[in-house]
Each structure stands twice: as C-alpha cells, then as structure tokens.
Design a protein around this motif. Structure first.
Motif, short mmCIF file in Angstrom:
data_model
loop_
_atom_site.label_atom_id
_atom_site.label_comp_id
_atom_site.label_asym_id
_atom_site.label_seq_id
_atom_site.Cartn_x
_atom_site.Cartn_y
_atom_site.Cartn_z
N THR A 83 0.75 -1.06 0.12
CA THR A 83 0.08 0.07 0.05
C THR A 83 0.97 1.23 0.01
N GLY A 84 0.74 1.93 -1.04
CA GLY A 84 1.72 3.09 -1.26
C GLY A 84 1.24 4.31 -0.58
N GLN A 85 1.94 5.64 -0.62
CA GLN A 85 1.50 6.56 0.00
C GLN A 85 0.47 7.35 -0.29
N PHE A 86 -0.27 6.97 -1.43
CA PHE A 86 -1.59 7.54 -1.81
C PHE A 86 -2.53 6.38 -2.07
N ALA A 87 -3.72 6.84 -1.60
CA ALA A 87 -4.66 5.61 -1.81
C ALA A 87 -5.28 5.14 -3.35
N ALA A 88 -5.07 3.98 -3.46
CA ALA A 88 -5.20 3.53 -4.84
C ALA A 88 -6.75 2.97 -4.89
N VAL A 89 -7.64 3.69 -4.75
CA VAL A 89 -9.06 3.45 -4.98
C VAL A 89 -9.67 4.21 -6.32
N ASP A 90 -10.75 3.31 -6.66
CA ASP A 90 -11.59 3.98 -7.94
C ASP A 90 -12.70 4.67 -7.19
N GLU A 91 -12.82 6.03 -7.14
CA GLU A 91 -13.66 7.14 -6.59
C GLU A 91 -15.02 6.87 -7.20
N ILE A 92 -15.07 6.33 -8.29
CA ILE A 92 -16.46 6.04 -9.11
C ILE A 92 -17.20 4.91 -8.50
N LEU A 93 -16.59 3.91 -8.24
CA LEU A 93 -17.05 2.58 -7.64
C LEU A 93 -17.22 2.95 -6.21
N THR A 94 -18.15 2.00 -5.71
CA THR A 94 -18.60 1.89 -4.34
C THR A 94 -17.40 1.15 -3.71
N GLY A 95 -17.30 1.39 -2.42
CA GLY A 95 -16.25 0.50 -1.35
C GLY A 95 -16.34 -1.07 -1.78
N ARG A 96 -17.74 -1.19 -1.83
CA ARG A 96 -17.78 -3.03 -2.20
C ARG A 96 -17.34 -3.35 -3.53
N GLU A 97 -17.55 -2.37 -4.51
CA GLU A 97 -17.30 -2.87 -5.84
C GLU A 97 -15.83 -2.68 -6.05
N ASN A 98 -15.12 -1.89 -5.19
CA ASN A 98 -13.55 -1.88 -5.40
C ASN A 98 -13.03 -3.15 -4.95
N LEU A 99 -13.77 -3.46 -3.94
CA LEU A 99 -13.06 -4.99 -3.23
C LEU A 99 -13.57 -6.00 -4.04
N VAL A 100 -14.44 -6.04 -4.78
CA VAL A 100 -15.04 -7.28 -5.65
C VAL A 100 -14.12 -7.21 -6.95
N LEU A 101 -13.68 -5.98 -7.55
CA LEU A 101 -12.85 -5.81 -8.71
C LEU A 101 -11.57 -6.47 -8.33
N VAL A 102 -10.82 -6.12 -7.22
CA VAL A 102 -9.47 -6.58 -6.80
C VAL A 102 -9.70 -8.05 -6.72
N ALA A 103 -10.72 -8.66 -5.94
CA ALA A 103 -10.76 -10.16 -5.88
C ALA A 103 -10.95 -11.04 -7.20
N ARG A 104 -11.55 -10.38 -8.07
CA ARG A 104 -11.74 -10.99 -9.37
C ARG A 104 -10.55 -10.93 -10.25
N LEU A 105 -9.82 -9.79 -10.18
CA LEU A 105 -8.71 -9.65 -10.81
C LEU A 105 -7.67 -10.66 -10.37
N ARG A 106 -7.85 -11.24 -9.00
CA ARG A 106 -6.94 -11.90 -8.45
C ARG A 106 -7.39 -13.55 -8.77
N HIS A 107 -8.45 -13.40 -9.50
CA HIS A 107 -9.20 -14.77 -9.85
C HIS A 107 -9.49 -15.60 -8.74
N LEU A 108 -10.14 -14.84 -7.76
CA LEU A 108 -10.76 -15.70 -6.49
C LEU A 108 -12.22 -16.03 -6.55
N ASN A 109 -12.52 -16.99 -6.17
CA ASN A 109 -13.90 -17.33 -6.07
C ASN A 109 -14.76 -16.61 -4.81
N ASP A 110 -15.86 -16.52 -4.81
CA ASP A 110 -16.86 -15.71 -3.99
C ASP A 110 -16.15 -14.32 -3.59
N ALA A 111 -16.08 -13.71 -4.52
CA ALA A 111 -15.53 -12.21 -4.54
C ALA A 111 -16.24 -11.27 -3.64
N GLY A 112 -17.80 -11.70 -3.78
CA GLY A 112 -18.81 -10.82 -3.10
C GLY A 112 -18.50 -11.08 -1.60
#
Length: 265
Positions: A83-112
């Motif tokens: 985690t760098g010095q500046f938050a790397a989050v997508d402001e357009i997405l919701t908090g949950r959508e940010n987490l689901v996106l990263v989980a899917r990029l990591r090819h994890l099951n049950d992203a939700g």
C-alpha cells in the motif's frame, strides 16, 4: 520456515552519485509490526520498493517470506501486498465494488463474500454501497488497506499510511493496522511520526541518511537515551511588568498616592 518474515543484509542503492541506502540491515519477526522511522529522503520508500521487487538493489541481500527478492521475485510478489503513500481506490465505484474488482482480478472465488468480510473487518459495512468519492480520508485509507489484504498475503508493506490524514483518521488507520497483526499478518510500515511508531510497532528501526542508526523495541530505544532532568526557573518580572500590575490594582481616582508613588522621581 524461518522465524523472520523479512531479512535484510547489507542493502545498498544509489542514484547516480547519490547513495540512498548504505548497508542497511534489519529483520522482521513473523506476525509483528515493524516500523522504519525516518525523515523525508532517509531512504524508507527505496527500501520498501526493493523489498516489494519494484527496484533492484546495487548490493546486499533481502528475503521476504523466505524468498530472495532478486532471484525469486515472482514468489515474493505472491507473498506480499504493498500500500503506497496515496490511496489507490476508484472513486467512481462503491467501496464494495472496489473490493470485488480486486478479488476478481486475483481470480478468487466468492468475490462478493470476500468483499463483505473485509468491509466488516474494517468497519465499512454501512458505507459499502456508497461511492468512494463520498468517503473521508480515513475511510479511503482503510478501504485501501482492505484491498491490499485480498488473497491473504502473509506480508504487508505500508508506506507512510497516515501522511496527510487528520488525527481522527490516523487513529482509524492505526486500529486497522493493529487488526492486521492480530490476525497474524506481518506488517512493515514506514513513517515520519515517532508517535505512530510508538503506538503500533513491536520493533522500531531509525533510518538516517541511508543507514540504520538504531534498531530495537521501544523500551530498548528509550534505554539508549541519556538521563535527563527538567529544571523550573521562575521568571523574574521586569520593572514594566511590576508597574503595570500595580496600575491594574491602583488607588482611588485623584489619589496622588497608590502606584504612581512608585515611579522614580
């Protein structure tokens, strides 16, 4: 597996003629919080970038989770999160959508389910359906750290996680960092704030001009300080201050006595 999650020996890095790291040595025990404390330009971010395989060292060795950062970079990257010095989050997405996106990029099951669990762990459940653009600084930083935990990395690097945050937001991030260690994650954080290192770290190393000048627990570091004493010296009031205090307690109107009688003739 060794008892140390991170081992650094003789690490050196230069940019042209500027020597940024000069033989850095330290080790971080598994499941602990290690603070690399130093001012701007001390070399903290350079050290983290080498340990996370973003930079190559000029000399020395470093191992993360048992893997050599120079010869086993892929295995290191599978073991860490940065985690760098500046938050790397997508402001357009919701908090949950940010987490689901990263989980899917990591090819994890049950992203939700993963997203919901992290929202709960970081006290963001009520804000999970809101766009990140509506989050406070502390909430964004907590979400950023939560995103870094997807995939359960055993080692997490936090580069100055509270820089620019207000006091309340800093406390929120501190609570999140403590929770990481409580769950068995090894945390290496860099900071400019002695108070932050005192609050969080099991062990502190002070990096100054590219060198570790001291490394130990907070109690060990305090024992290195020379004994000190505080002396209280009462300030003597000036003639002007005495005169003004007397004027404030002066006599009756028209009375030639009182404080005026103290003026030099």
């Amino acid at each position: 597996m060794t008892t140390y999650a991170i081992q650094v020996q003789g690490l050196e890095k230069s940019y042209d003629r500027l020597r940024v790291l000069r033989g850095v040595d330290f080790a971080v025990a598994r499941g602990s919080i290690f603070a690399l404390l130093g001012s701007n330009g001390a070399g903290k971010t350079t050290a983290v970038n080498i340990l996370s395989t973003l930079l190559k060292a000029d000399a020395g060795t470093a191992r993360v989770n048992g893997f050599d950062v120079a010869t086993q970079a892929a295995q290191v990257r599978e073991s860490i999160s940065l985690t760098g010095q500046f938050a790397a989050v997508d402001e357009i997405l919701t908090g949950r959508e940010n987490l689901v996106l990263v989980a899917r990029l990591r090819h994890l099951n049950d992203a939700g389910a993963i997203a919901d669990d992290l929202l709960r762990r970081f006290s963001l459940t009520d804000a999970g359906a809101r766009r990140v653009s509506t989050y406070s600084g502390g909430m964004r930083r907590r979400l950023d750290i939560a995103m870094s935990l997807i995939g359960d990395p055993p080692v997490v690097f936090l580069d100055e996680p509270t820089t620019g945050l207000d006091p309340q937001a800093r406390i929120e991030v501190w609570q999140a960092v403590r929770a990481l260690a409580d769950n068995g994650t090894t945390v290496l954080l860099t900071t400019q704030y002695l108070e932050e290192a005192e609050q969080l770290a099991d062990r502190i190393a002070i990096l100054h001009q590219g060198r570790i000048i001291v490394d130990g627990t907070l109690a060990e570091l305090k024992r290195l300080l020379p004994p000190a004493k505080v002396e209280y010296v009462e300030k003597q009031p000036t003639l002007e201050e005495v005169f003004l205090s007397l004027v404030g307690a002066g006599g009756k109107d028209g009375d030639p006595g009182g404080p005026r009688a103290l003026l030099p003739r």
